[in-house]
Design an enzyme around this catalytic site. Sequence first.
Site, PDB file in Angstrom:
ATOM      1  N   GLU A  94     119.200  22.812  52.751  1.00  0.00           N
ATOM      2  CA  GLU A  94     119.416  22.044  51.523  1.00  0.00           C
ATOM      3  C   GLU A  94     120.118  22.903  50.463  1.00  0.00           C
ATOM      4  OE1 GLU A  94     119.398  19.062  50.789  1.00  0.00           O
ATOM      5  OE2 GLU A  94     119.140  18.924  48.623  1.00  0.00           O
ATOM      6  N   LYS A 104     123.637  21.945  48.765  1.00  0.00           N
ATOM      7  CA  LYS A 104     123.796  21.824  47.304  1.00  0.00           C
ATOM      8  C   LYS A 104     124.984  22.660  46.847  1.00  0.00           C
ATOM      9  CE  LYS A 104     122.028  19.055  46.504  1.00  0.00           C
ATOM     10  NZ  LYS A 104     121.176  18.242  47.338  1.00  0.00           N
ATOM     11  N   GLU A 137     128.394  21.258  48.065  1.00  0.00           N
ATOM     12  CA  GLU A 137     128.666  19.928  47.520  1.00  0.00           C
ATOM     13  C   GLU A 137     129.171  19.977  46.072  1.00  0.00           C
ATOM     14  OE1 GLU A 137     124.762  17.894  47.380  1.00  0.00           O
ATOM     15  OE2 GLU A 137     125.855  16.097  47.869  1.00  0.00           O
ATOM     16  N   CYS A 184     131.000   2.106  45.490  1.00  0.00           N
ATOM     17  CA  CYS A 184     131.560   1.145  44.540  1.00  0.00           C
ATOM     18  C   CYS A 184     130.414   0.516  43.753  1.00  0.00           C
ATOM     19  CB  CYS A 184     132.365   0.026  45.184  1.00  0.00           C
ATOM     20  SG  CYS A 184     133.803   0.603  46.057  1.00  0.00           S
ATOM     21  N   ARG A 187     128.445   5.793  42.021  1.00  0.00           N
ATOM     22  CA  ARG A 187     128.719   5.072  43.266  1.00  0.00           C
ATOM     23  C   ARG A 187     130.163   5.238  43.722  1.00  0.00           C
ATOM     24  NH1 ARG A 187     124.610   1.481  44.293  1.00  0.00           N
ATOM     25  NH2 ARG A 187     125.933   0.274  45.692  1.00  0.00           N
ATOM     26  N   ASN A 201     131.931  -4.858  46.188  1.00  0.00           N
ATOM     27  CA  ASN A 201     131.367  -3.647  46.776  1.00  0.00           C
ATOM     28  C   ASN A 201     131.008  -3.987  48.213  1.00  0.00           C
ATOM     29  OD1 ASN A 201     129.860  -1.342  47.433  1.00  0.00           O
ATOM     30  ND2 ASN A 201     128.001  -2.199  46.559  1.00  0.00           N
ATOM     31  N   GLY A 202     131.567  -3.226  49.155  1.00  0.00           N
ATOM     32  CA  GLY A 202     131.281  -3.491  50.564  1.00  0.00           C
ATOM     33  C   GLY A 202     132.577  -3.419  51.354  1.00  0.00           C
ATOM     34  N   TRP A 262     134.975   3.643  45.131  1.00  0.00           N
ATOM     35  CA  TRP A 262     135.066   4.733  46.100  1.00  0.00           C
ATOM     36  C   TRP A 262     135.951   4.186  47.212  1.00  0.00           C
ATOM     37  CZ3 TRP A 262     134.090   6.004  51.231  1.00  0.00           C
ATOM     38  CH2 TRP A 262     134.078   7.370  51.529  1.00  0.00           C
ATOM     39  N   LYS A 290     127.463   8.615  45.793  1.00  0.00           N
ATOM     40  CA  LYS A 290     126.028   8.811  46.017  1.00  0.00           C
ATOM     41  C   LYS A 290     125.481   7.931  47.138  1.00  0.00           C
ATOM     42  CE  LYS A 290     121.903   9.897  43.586  1.00  0.00           C
ATOM     43  NZ  LYS A 290     121.904  11.265  44.149  1.00  0.00           N
ATOM     44  N   HIS A 328     121.814  35.792  66.912  1.00  0.00           N
ATOM     45  CA  HIS A 328     122.447  35.045  68.003  1.00  0.00           C
ATOM     46  C   HIS A 328     123.880  34.641  67.653  1.00  0.00           C
ATOM     47  CE1 HIS A 328     118.664  35.002  70.149  1.00  0.00           C
ATOM     48  NE2 HIS A 328     118.092  34.749  68.967  1.00  0.00           N
TER      49      HIS A 328
HETATM   50  O1  M6R Z   1     120.599   7.604  49.740  1.00  0.00           O
HETATM   51  P1  M6R Z   1     120.323   8.473  50.937  1.00  0.00           P
HETATM   52  O2  M6R Z   1     119.157   9.355  50.739  1.00  0.00           O
HETATM   53  O3  M6R Z   1     120.249   7.701  52.210  1.00  0.00           O
HETATM   54  O4  M6R Z   1     121.609   9.402  51.038  1.00  0.00           O
HETATM   55  C1  M6R Z   1     121.773  10.284  52.116  1.00  0.00           C
HETATM   56  C2  M6R Z   1     122.828  11.321  51.793  1.00  0.00           C
HETATM   57  O5  M6R Z   1     124.060  10.697  51.595  1.00  0.00           O
HETATM   58  C3  M6R Z   1     122.469  12.121  50.532  1.00  0.00           C
HETATM   59  O6  M6R Z   1     121.220  12.715  50.681  1.00  0.00           O
HETATM   60  C4  M6R Z   1     123.507  13.217  50.267  1.00  0.00           C
HETATM   61  O7  M6R Z   1     123.497  14.151  51.301  1.00  0.00           O
HETATM   62  C5  M6R Z   1     123.181  13.857  48.925  1.00  0.00           C
HETATM   63  N1  M6R Z   1     124.089  13.370  47.927  1.00  0.00           N
HETATM   64  C6  M6R Z   1     123.249  15.307  48.935  1.00  0.00           C
HETATM   65  O8  M6R Z   1     122.953  15.853  47.686  1.00  0.00           O
END
Ligand code: M6R
Length: 608
Positions: free
Chosen positions: A481, A485, A488, A2, A27, A98-99, A74, A603, A504
């Site tokens: 990673e 990506k 996601e 948010c 956010r 927000n919270g 969110w 995010k 395995h």
């Molecule tokens: O802000 P942060 O680095 O703590 O966030 C951690 C994860 O939420 C963040 O890295 C998330 O996995 C990414 N959006 C992936 O691209």
Amino acid sequence: MCGIVGYIGSESAAEVLVDGLKTLEYRGYDSAGVAVIGAQGLDRRRAEGKLKNLSKRLRAEPLSGSLGIGHTRWATHGRPNETNAHPHRSGSVAVVHNGIIENYAELRTELQAGGAVFHSETDTEVVAHLVASLRDQGMDLKTAVESAIKRLEGAYAIAVVDEDFPDEFIAARLASPLILALGEGENLVASDLPAVLPYTRDVVFLEEGDLAHIRRDGVTIYHQGEVVERQSKHIKWSPAAAQKGGYKHFMLKEIFEQPRAISDTLSGRLGQNGEVHLEHFDFGRVEGVEHISLVACGTSWHAALVGRDLIENIAGIPVSVEYAHEYRYRRHLMGAGDLVLGISQSGETADTLAALGEVKSQGVRVGCITNVLESAVARLCSDSLGVIYTHAGPEIGVASTKAFTTQMVSLHLLALGLARQLGRISAERSKAEIEDLRHLPHWMEQTLEASKDIAELAPFASEFDNYLFLGRGTLFPVALEGALKLKEISYLHAEGYASGEMKHGPIALITEQFPTVALVGDDALKAKAVSNIEEIKARGGPVILVASEGSEELARVADKVVLVPKVPERLQPVIYSLPMQLLAYHVADHLGTDVDQPRNLAKSVTVE
Ligand code: M6R
């Protein structure tokens, strides 16, 4: 999760709020809304879904007035629909938040017993009714908000307007970020800097428990009822840093910004004689270190895996890598030689913050790597080991790109700094490492030239529903990673594995319809990694190979090959990350998904 904005000045508040919300949409984008106080009193517009729906609504039904609050959501409590969209209203009062208000159920029951009628399923609506009920008892707006927040448990950054107070608004925070921006004849609050930079670069990072009384001609900050002075900071970022700058998506812009971002991470930190200077991190406090725990989530956790190898190999300190959400609930068997470092782009990931807070309260030294100035994680660590800022600049795309590479480079600097501090690396060796790091932005530029070829590969790569990403050694975290990506932003299923693990179990999945993205480094594990690929090829699995220049002969085991510059082994994770990001980006773009705002994500994950 948010984003909130508040504005008072002389411009159209609705326009300022929507512009600010555009930069905060990363956010959350389940719904958006604004409330404005104008000649007709308080009015609001809200819309389900992305901000563009709210903008459309505002074009049809404009709001005039130069005081207002806005929100992009969110969803946590209640479905993502218009009724649950902020601002929430009770009589003359409207609130954005927000919270999470943890004791909202109890407050709701109490307020309902007093006659309040609730319209939404949110936790936030209690704040609007609580403030309104205190106003009904004769309190002015500031006193009512001050009294209301004493009743709240949980986390909040709130902005509150009241149509009976058309020349002021109130904002307050606890455990959620809130920035106060000081302009000329106008003042703002926002969850993050990009929302306020077009108006002013002078900001105050409000502290835990602060409340701000905001007028056109000034602001007063209170803490526990007393007026307090807070130092303002001048921010150097240009507002352009949070715009697309001609790129189709923020993610693509951020991928291409990485050579510059890495230069900024390194800037001013490398000495002529192999020393490393990290301005907010206190190497003087690491004496006696015997073990380091790196704590993070998501992409930052992948960076931690790379960091483990760097710290162990360069500084000779044993490192454990921990998911913050698991670690925070485990028993921590720690001694005087333990350090715990959190890694978080946003600096507000709830689990990372809680994990660090937990061990800090046990007397353990804590530090962090973060991108966001004065973020909650940075504040938590500032009186202990301190903070290493990544200096990536604002990352707006939900999928992390430049945050990841700058985290890995920050960990490299940390490893070198620790090694120097503890006398575990010679000046000569350190100087050589630093030379390599200085050359890294150039190698990254060269690697990014592969973007066009990777875009051409996207139609082929988009034909499959499932993917394996394989890497060995320091390229294993990069495989993880790469898979993250892809899933996601393209919504294709992808799993990252250590190549050696294939036999395995995962190899059972391989068919002509189950491709592998294989990362082969120019290192001691190369021959073994190639054998693993041969085994996949022998079973008919399509292979997209990423290898370094000079490995052209490996085309025989691959359907498609992407070559990257040959670089020192320790820098391979950074270089190999770039084709991973580009592959995910071009596949997602080819499939037409919402690259910057993928479904269900936000995010900053500020809830457990
Ligand atoms: O802000 P942060 O680095 O703590 O966030 C951690 C994860 O939420 C963040 O890295 C998330 O996995 C990414 N959006 C992936 O691209």
